[in-house]
Motif scaffolding. Structure first.
Motif, PDB file in Angstrom:
ATOM      1  N   ASP A 112      21.303 -58.932 -15.812  1.00  0.00           N
ATOM      2  CA  ASP A 112      21.875 -59.863 -16.781  1.00  0.00           C
ATOM      3  C   ASP A 112      21.094 -59.900 -18.094  1.00  0.00           C
ATOM      4  O   ASP A 112      21.402 -60.691 -18.989  1.00  0.00           O
ATOM      5  CB  ASP A 112      21.943 -61.266 -16.186  1.00  0.00           C
ATOM      6  CG  ASP A 112      20.581 -61.790 -15.725  1.00  0.00           C
ATOM      7  OD1 ASP A 112      19.625 -60.979 -15.615  1.00  0.00           O
ATOM      8  OD2 ASP A 112      20.466 -63.007 -15.470  1.00  0.00           O
ATOM      9  N   LEU A 113      20.083 -59.044 -18.242  1.00  0.00           N
ATOM     10  CA  LEU A 113      19.301 -59.020 -19.478  1.00  0.00           C
ATOM     11  C   LEU A 113      20.140 -58.507 -20.644  1.00  0.00           C
ATOM     12  O   LEU A 113      21.064 -57.706 -20.459  1.00  0.00           O
ATOM     13  CB  LEU A 113      18.074 -58.124 -19.312  1.00  0.00           C
ATOM     14  CG  LEU A 113      16.920 -58.653 -18.448  1.00  0.00           C
ATOM     15  CD1 LEU A 113      15.891 -57.556 -18.224  1.00  0.00           C
ATOM     16  CD2 LEU A 113      16.268 -59.868 -19.105  1.00  0.00           C
ATOM     17  N   ASN A 114      19.820 -58.959 -21.834  1.00  0.00           N
ATOM     18  CA  ASN A 114      20.449 -58.406 -23.027  1.00  0.00           C
ATOM     19  C   ASN A 114      20.133 -56.916 -23.124  1.00  0.00           C
ATOM     20  O   ASN A 114      19.042 -56.474 -22.759  1.00  0.00           O
ATOM     21  CB  ASN A 114      19.933 -59.116 -24.281  1.00  0.00           C
ATOM     22  CG  ASN A 114      20.419 -60.545 -24.389  1.00  0.00           C
ATOM     23  OD1 ASN A 114      21.485 -60.879 -23.905  1.00  0.00           O
ATOM     24  ND2 ASN A 114      19.617 -61.396 -25.017  1.00  0.00           N
ATOM     25  N   GLY A 115      21.081 -56.171 -23.600  1.00  0.00           N
ATOM     26  CA  GLY A 115      20.889 -54.732 -23.709  1.00  0.00           C
ATOM     27  C   GLY A 115      21.380 -53.955 -22.513  1.00  0.00           C
ATOM     28  O   GLY A 115      21.336 -52.727 -22.512  1.00  0.00           O
ATOM     29  N   ILE A 117      24.673 -53.043 -20.691  1.00  0.00           N
ATOM     30  CA  ILE A 117      26.086 -53.056 -21.074  1.00  0.00           C
ATOM     31  C   ILE A 117      26.876 -52.178 -20.112  1.00  0.00           C
ATOM     32  O   ILE A 117      26.453 -51.069 -19.779  1.00  0.00           O
ATOM     33  CB  ILE A 117      26.264 -52.531 -22.522  1.00  0.00           C
ATOM     34  CG1 ILE A 117      25.500 -53.421 -23.513  1.00  0.00           C
ATOM     35  CG2 ILE A 117      27.734 -52.455 -22.902  1.00  0.00           C
ATOM     36  CD1 ILE A 117      25.508 -52.878 -24.931  1.00  0.00           C
ATOM     37  N   PRO A 137      26.164 -53.135 -29.866  1.00  0.00           N
ATOM     38  CA  PRO A 137      25.090 -52.624 -29.003  1.00  0.00           C
ATOM     39  C   PRO A 137      23.826 -52.329 -29.807  1.00  0.00           C
ATOM     40  O   PRO A 137      23.903 -51.948 -30.985  1.00  0.00           O
ATOM     41  CB  PRO A 137      25.687 -51.329 -28.428  1.00  0.00           C
ATOM     42  CG  PRO A 137      26.731 -50.917 -29.407  1.00  0.00           C
ATOM     43  CD  PRO A 137      27.289 -52.185 -29.971  1.00  0.00           C
ATOM     44  N   PRO A 138      22.642 -52.494 -29.214  1.00  0.00           N
ATOM     45  CA  PRO A 138      21.381 -52.300 -29.943  1.00  0.00           C
ATOM     46  C   PRO A 138      21.055 -50.821 -30.146  1.00  0.00           C
ATOM     47  O   PRO A 138      20.282 -50.234 -29.378  1.00  0.00           O
ATOM     48  CB  PRO A 138      20.356 -52.992 -29.044  1.00  0.00           C
ATOM     49  CG  PRO A 138      20.929 -52.864 -27.668  1.00  0.00           C
ATOM     50  CD  PRO A 138      22.415 -52.959 -27.836  1.00  0.00           C
ATOM     51  N   GLY A 276      13.752 -61.095 -21.846  1.00  0.00           N
ATOM     52  CA  GLY A 276      15.018 -61.451 -22.474  1.00  0.00           C
ATOM     53  C   GLY A 276      15.875 -60.261 -22.842  1.00  0.00           C
ATOM     54  O   GLY A 276      17.071 -60.394 -23.067  1.00  0.00           O
ATOM     55  N   HIS A 277      15.279 -59.084 -22.928  1.00  0.00           N
ATOM     56  CA  HIS A 277      15.976 -57.851 -23.311  1.00  0.00           C
ATOM     57  C   HIS A 277      15.422 -56.708 -22.483  1.00  0.00           C
ATOM     58  O   HIS A 277      14.233 -56.670 -22.196  1.00  0.00           O
ATOM     59  CB  HIS A 277      15.768 -57.569 -24.809  1.00  0.00           C
ATOM     60  CG  HIS A 277      16.665 -56.509 -25.356  1.00  0.00           C
ATOM     61  ND1 HIS A 277      16.460 -55.163 -25.123  1.00  0.00           N
ATOM     62  CD2 HIS A 277      17.782 -56.582 -26.127  1.00  0.00           C
ATOM     63  CE1 HIS A 277      17.416 -54.469 -25.722  1.00  0.00           C
ATOM     64  NE2 HIS A 277      18.223 -55.307 -26.333  1.00  0.00           N
ATOM     65  N   GLN A 306      15.546 -49.238 -24.146  1.00  0.00           N
ATOM     66  CA  GLN A 306      15.877 -50.456 -24.881  1.00  0.00           C
ATOM     67  C   GLN A 306      17.388 -50.741 -24.847  1.00  0.00           C
ATOM     68  O   GLN A 306      17.844 -51.745 -25.371  1.00  0.00           O
ATOM     69  CB  GLN A 306      15.406 -50.340 -26.332  1.00  0.00           C
ATOM     70  CG  GLN A 306      13.900 -50.130 -26.483  1.00  0.00           C
ATOM     71  CD  GLN A 306      13.488 -48.683 -26.248  1.00  0.00           C
ATOM     72  OE1 GLN A 306      14.105 -47.755 -26.768  1.00  0.00           O
ATOM     73  NE2 GLN A 306      12.445 -48.475 -25.456  1.00  0.00           N
ATOM     74  N   LEU A 307      18.131 -49.822 -24.247  1.00  0.00           N
ATOM     75  CA  LEU A 307      19.566 -49.994 -24.045  1.00  0.00           C
ATOM     76  C   LEU A 307      19.909 -49.314 -22.726  1.00  0.00           C
ATOM     77  O   LEU A 307      19.475 -48.190 -22.474  1.00  0.00           O
ATOM     78  CB  LEU A 307      20.365 -49.382 -25.197  1.00  0.00           C
ATOM     79  CG  LEU A 307      21.891 -49.252 -25.024  1.00  0.00           C
ATOM     80  CD1 LEU A 307      22.527 -50.629 -24.822  1.00  0.00           C
ATOM     81  CD2 LEU A 307      22.508 -48.560 -26.245  1.00  0.00           C
TER      82      LEU A 307
END
Length: 435
Positions: A112-115, A117, A137-138, A276-277, A306-307
């Motif tokens: 469920d972390l950001n990044g 997808i 998207p980052p 968080g990410h 990081q993604l």
């Protein structure tokens, strides 16, 4: 007269409509209902934008759509604007051809972390699906990890690795192309639980990696079984493995390319870490048992990224009142039959398997099943009754002629070298068909 409603305007829906038309001729009316104002489902928003030859199959569907006894009813949401029960009251047969547009959930800590997808969202973003236009998207990520060893994973990696010039001729949407121009991605890593002999990437798509302008595929020779074992593979799989071996052999010739696409086989993600990410993925090494299933070895390592894009399959969203198999992510059915008068076809029937063409025999088979069940049809009203109900509820459907106006507007606003620039706002689609 027989009255058939099909929910979903992708390949499964249009092949089913084609089958009904061929079986019954003028003695059938087919309404293809879709929540979007534009037809063709995954052909428009799932097939990679740089694979225009595959998207050309929509011309076949257009021939079906332009017949008087087949009608596109866009901008109508089943479950909100009209219920399945209400459709069954009006049609001899209701066919669910909704596909499998939702991602399977990655059930590990940190998912469920950001990044992190899902591929449905990421592919929808660069293909202009209204649901994912704001994904953002980052792409300042240096390293992108992709979980999966199938063609969707390949599409994601290829899109991330291409130069802007390599998108000439594609219909990638402008917001995605602008973001990719600023991308900082230097490495893409495929994480797959099994080995080269179990890869689900098809030869044509896999071979494209060799011809990217700035990116090179990288494999580890230690992951391969003996080359003689390739002879036991079926021809398509053998060609894919031949490509993988060629990637290794051409490594020196490709070394000047700055972006790497790494194949990390026998790698099972077990945890995602980050503040968080997403920052790291904990991966467990695997091995194959006698049945070629992957099992963990207990040895783990970490991959910086990081993604993270998960390409682990799709599921059909449930519909209230329709029996559903949660384990398989599809409607519960027996050879396409769900309940009396209610059927399913394509991925909604089988789960996410097969190619676009697999939906053709599926569509013809479900029409044969419907014919067994309804015979000469009934006294149900079909199309006029649907129109009356939608008018009463002030729902304004979009017709195929309306879609052609939307398409004309998309073609007119295309950037140089592109076939179209898709509208990503439903309001803009509605406005275009009224102009």
């Amino acid at each position: 007269m027989r009255h058939i409603a099909i929910i979903g305007s992708g390949p499964a829906g249009y092949y089913t409509a084609e089958a009904a038309q061929k079986k019954y001729g003028d003695d059938v009316q087919v309404d293809i209902i879709d929540r979007l104002p534009v037809p063709f489902g995954l052909i428009r928003t799932g097939v990679a934008p740089d694979h225009q030859s595959i998207k050309a199959v929509s011309r076949r569907y257009e021939k079906t759509a332009l017949n008087e006894n087949v009608r596109f009813v866009g901008n109508v949401t089943v479950g909100e604007d009209i219920s399945i029960t209400e459709l069954q009251e009006r049609y001899d047969a209701v066919v669910l051809a909704t596909g499998a547009p939702h991602d399977r959930v990655l059930d590990i800590p940190g998912s469920d972390l950001n990044g992190v997808i899902g591929s449905a969202a990421f592919v929808g973003w660069y293909n202009g699906h209204p649901d994912f236009k704001d994904l953002n998207p980052p792409l300042d990520a240096k390293t992108v990890a992709i979980i999966g060893n199938g063609n969707v994973a390949l599409d994601v990696a290829r899109i991330l690795s291409k130069t802007p010039d390599e998108f000439v001729g594609s219909d990638i949407v402008g917001h995605a192309l602008d973001a990719l121009r600023k991308s900082q991605v230097e490495q893409v890593i495929f994480l797959g639980r099994r080995g080269p002999h179990q890869i689900a990437m098809t030869p044509k798509e896999l071979g494209e990696l060799m011809h990217l302008e700035r990116a090179k595929p990288v494999v580890d020779a230690a992951d391969f079984p003996d080359e003689g074992d390739d002879a036991m593979l079926e021809p398509g799989m053998r060609k894919s493995v031949t490509h993988l071996r060629e990637f290794y052999r051409q490594a020196e010739a490709l070394q000047e390319k700055p972006v790497t696409i790494d194949f990390d086989f026998f790698a099972m993600p077990v945890e995602i870490k980050g503040d968080g990410h997403v920052q790291k993925i904990v991966v467990e090494k695997t091995e194959l048992d006698r049945d070629l299933r992957s099992t963990g070895t207990g040895e783990t390592y970490e991959v910086d990224c990081q993604l993270l894009v998960t390409c682990i399959g799709y599921r059909t969203p449930p519909i209230e009142g329709v029996p559903y198999e949660h384990g398989r992510g599809r409607f519960a059915n027996d050879q396409g039959r769900i309940l009396p008068g209610l059927y399913c076809v394509g991925w909604a029937k089988r789960g996410p398997s097969g190619t676009i063409g697999t939906n053709k025999p599926d569509g013809f088979a479900v029409i044969d099943t419907i014919d067994e069940d309804i015979g000469e049809g009934s006294r149900k009203e079909g199309r006029p009754s649907l129109d009356a109900l939608l008018a009463e509820r002030q729902v304004q459907p979009v017709t195929f002629r309306d879609w052609k106006k939307i398409e004309e507007a998309e073609i007119a606003q295309a950037r140089e070298g592109a076939p179209r620039e898709k509208f990503v706002e439903i309001g803009d689609m509605i406005a275009a068909q009224k102009s």
